[in-house]
Design an enzyme around this catalytic site. Structure first.
Site, PDB file in Angstrom:
ATOM      1  N   ASP A 258      32.436   6.103  61.616  1.00 28.22           N
ATOM      2  CA  ASP A 258      32.791   5.842  60.219  1.00 28.22           C
ATOM      3  C   ASP A 258      33.421   7.112  59.656  1.00 28.22           C
ATOM      4  OD1 ASP A 258      30.771   7.623  59.796  1.00 28.22           O
ATOM      5  OD2 ASP A 258      29.479   6.269  58.670  1.00 28.22           O
TER       6      ASP A 258
ATOM      7  N   ASP B   3      28.235  -3.839  62.022  1.00 26.66           N
ATOM      8  CA  ASP B   3      27.315  -2.775  62.432  1.00 26.66           C
ATOM      9  C   ASP B   3      26.159  -2.747  61.462  1.00 26.66           C
ATOM     10  OD1 ASP B   3      29.010  -1.433  60.244  1.00 26.66           O
ATOM     11  OD2 ASP B   3      27.357  -0.041  60.542  1.00 26.66           O
TER      12      ASP B   3
ATOM     13  N   CYS C  32      12.842 -14.549  75.196  1.00 24.47           N
ATOM     14  CA  CYS C  32      13.588 -13.283  75.292  1.00 24.47           C
ATOM     15  C   CYS C  32      13.499 -12.699  76.701  1.00 24.47           C
ATOM     16  CB  CYS C  32      13.042 -12.281  74.281  1.00 24.47           C
ATOM     17  SG  CYS C  32      13.884 -10.689  74.317  1.00 24.47           S
TER      18      CYS C  32
ATOM     19  N   CYS D 169      14.150  -9.459  77.415  1.00 24.13           N
ATOM     20  CA  CYS D 169      14.088  -7.993  77.339  1.00 24.13           C
ATOM     21  C   CYS D 169      12.875  -7.450  78.092  1.00 24.13           C
ATOM     22  CB  CYS D 169      14.082  -7.535  75.884  1.00 24.13           C
ATOM     23  SG  CYS D 169      12.435  -7.410  75.148  1.00 24.13           S
TER      24      CYS D 169
ATOM     25  N   CYS E  36       9.430  -8.076  76.451  1.00 24.78           N
ATOM     26  CA  CYS E  36       8.912  -9.445  76.515  1.00 24.78           C
ATOM     27  C   CYS E  36       8.612  -9.889  77.949  1.00 24.78           C
ATOM     28  CB  CYS E  36       9.894 -10.414  75.871  1.00 24.78           C
ATOM     29  SG  CYS E  36      10.047 -10.166  74.087  1.00 24.78           S
TER      30      CYS E  36
ATOM     31  N   HIS F 252      13.779  -4.703  72.159  1.00 25.59           N
ATOM     32  CA  HIS F 252      13.675  -6.150  71.949  1.00 25.59           C
ATOM     33  C   HIS F 252      14.642  -6.612  70.861  1.00 25.59           C
ATOM     34  CE1 HIS F 252      12.242 -10.120  70.978  1.00 25.59           C
ATOM     35  NE2 HIS F 252      12.247  -9.717  69.725  1.00 25.59           N
TER      36      HIS F 252
END
Ligand code: ZN
Length: 388
Positions: A98, A276, A314, A316, A319, A345
Site C-alpha cells: 500500500d 485484503d 476444513c 487445514c 483441523c 485455520h
C-alpha cells in the site's frame, strides 16, 4: 512513456450474466493470481505468526505489506540491501504494497495535510515525518513489491461533501506526481505495476469524477479506496456499486480493506477482483475462528472436551491434526502455537471460500452459494456439551 508492461496482464475468464461478478487471472512477474482473490496482510513483513509455506498451502497467491510500517522499521534502504521484500518476507509469489496513505490518515489527529504532502509523528519514536507522493514512490521502489499503490488522501470526515471533494481532487493531483516520479525511477523497467486509487467517499458525483480522473492514466489496475473508515456496510456497498461499473472492464479492480465473508459476496457481485484484510490473522491471534458451522470462540469452555475437529469441513493442519479441545487448551494457556493454528485455520477458511466463490461465479450461481453459506458462516457456533 508507457505505464503498463507485458509483464502484467489481466484476463477475464468468466462473467456472471446476472451480476457484475467475474473470474479472471492477474498475471505478474512473480506468478499468476486467479481472481477474485484475497490477499493476506503482512503488515511489518510477516503474515503474523504464520510461516510463508503455510500461507501458500492455505491457498494464498498474492500477499500485501504495509509501506508505512516498513518505512519506519527497518527502513526501505535496508529492505533493498537485504534483497527486497520477496527475500525479506521469504515469499516468491506476487506482493502488493500500500502507499502508506491509509496508515497516515488513520492517525489524522497527528497529521498535517498540505498540498505538498503529509506531516505526522512516527509511532516508533515520536519524531516528525513527512510523506509526499514522490517519497511514497521512492519507498515502494526500494521495497520492490510487484504492485505498488499511488499515494492518496483519505478525507477526515467521509460524509462531509466539501472535505471529501478537497481530498479527492488532491488525490488526483497526487496521482499525477506519483506517475511522474515513478517514471523517473524506471518503475516499468523494474517490473513493477502502479495502481491508482479512486476516492470520493460516499458521494456519487465525486466518485464519478474520481474514476474519470484516475483512469486518465492508463495503469495496470485500479483500487477503490477511502471507504473503510467507519461509514458502515451500507455506505460501502453503495459507494462501490457506483464506482465499479465505471472502472475499465479489462483491468483488475482492488477493493481495499475488505475482509469478511459477507463483504466478499457483496464485493464480488459488484465486480471486484482483489481484496485484503488483517481479519484471518488478527482474529486468529484472538482465538476467534471462522468455520463452516459459524463463528467460534475457541476459548469457550464448550470446546474443552471436544475430541473431533474444530471444523469438520476444513483441510487445514489445525483441523486435521488436532482435536478441537487441544486447540482450546493451547489458546487458554497462552501457547503461541494456539494463535498460530487458529490463524492458519482462518487463512484456509478464507481462501477455500474464495475458491468456492470463483467456481460459483464461473457457473453463474453466486447467489445460490451465498444463500447456502452465509447464514451459517456469519452466525455464532459452539458445540453441545458432551456427556460426562
Ligand atoms: Zn481448519
Amino acid at each position: 512513456m508507457p505505464l503498463s508492461t507485458p509483464n502484467f496482464s489481466f484476463q477475464v475468464e468468466a462473467r456472471s450474466a446476472t451480476t457484475h461478478a467475474r473470474t479472471g487471472v492477474f498475471r505478474t512477474p512473480h506468478g499468476d493470481v486467479p481472481t477474485p482473490a484475497f490477499m493476506p496482510v503482512g503488515t511489518r513483513g510477516s503474515i503474523k505468526g504464520v510461516m510463508p509455506r503455510e500461507v501458500r498451502e492455505a491457498g494464498a497467491t498474492m500477499i500485501l505489506a504495509n509501506t508505512l510500517h516498513l518505512a519506519l522499521r527497518p527502513g526501505p534502504e535496508i529492505v533493498r540491501q537485504l534483497g527486497g521484500l520477496h527475500r525479506v518476507m521469504d515469499w516468491p509469489g506476487p506482493i502488493l504494497t500500500d502507499s502508506g496513505g491509509y496508515q497516515v490518515f488513520s492517525m489524522a489527529d497527528v497529521s498535517k495535510v498540505r498540498e505538498d504532502g503529509v506531516t505526522f509523528r512516527s509511532v516508533v519514536d515520536g519524531s516528525a515525518m513527512h510523506l509526499t507522493p514522490e517519497r511514497a514512490m521512492e519507498i515502494q521502489c526500494d521495497l520492490g513489491a510487484d504492485v505498488i499503490m499511488a499515494f492518496d488522501q483519505l478525507p477526515a470526515d467521509p460524509l462531509n461533501h466539501e472535505q471529501v471533494r478537497i481530498a479527492t481532487e488532491r488525490t488526483h493531483r497526487w496521482l499525477d506526481r506519483c506517475v511522474t516520479r515513478w517514471q523517473q525511477l524506471g518503475g516499468v523497467d523494474r517490473g513493477q505495476a502502479l495502481f491508482g486509487i479512486v476516492q470520493g467517499g460516499c458521494f456519487e458525483d465525486l466518485r464519478r469524477e474520481s474514476v474519470a480522473a484516475i483512469t486518465r492514466h492508463d495503469l495496470v489496475g485500479y483500487a477503490v479506496g477511502g471507504i473503510s473508515v467507519g461509514e458502515g456496510r451500507e455506505a460501502i456497498r453503495e459507494a462501490f456499486a457506483i464506482t465499479t461499473p465505471l472502472l475499465p472492464e479489462g483491468k483488475p479492480r482492488y477493493l481495499m480493506g475488505i475482509g469478511t465473508p459477507v463483504d466478499f459476496f457483496d464485493a464480488v457481485a459488484q465486480g471486484a477482483d482483489l481484496f485484503d484484510c488483517v481479519t484471518p490473522t488478527r482474529h486468529g491471534r484472538n482465538h476467534q475462528a471462522y468455520t463452516s458451522r459459524g463463528k467460534v470462540n475457541v476459548r469457550n469452555l464448550a470446546w474443552a472436551t471436544e475430541a473431533g475437529p474444530l471444523d469438520p469441513e476444513c483441510a487445514c493442519p489445525a483441523c486435521t491434526r488436532y482435536p478441537a479441545g487441544a486447540l482450546r487448551h493451547l489458546c487458554t494457556v497462552g501457547e503461541m502455537l494456539g494463535g498460530t493454528l487458529i490463524s492458519i485455520h482462518n487463512l484456509y477458511f478464507f481462501h477455500s471460500l474464495l475458491a468456492r466463490i470463483r467456481e460459483a461465479v464461473a457457473q453463474d450461481r453466486l447467489a445460490e452459494l451465498r444463500a447456502e453459506v452465509l447464514p451459517r458462516v456469519e452466525a455464532r457456533y459452539k458445540p453441545e456439551p458432551s456427556a460426562p
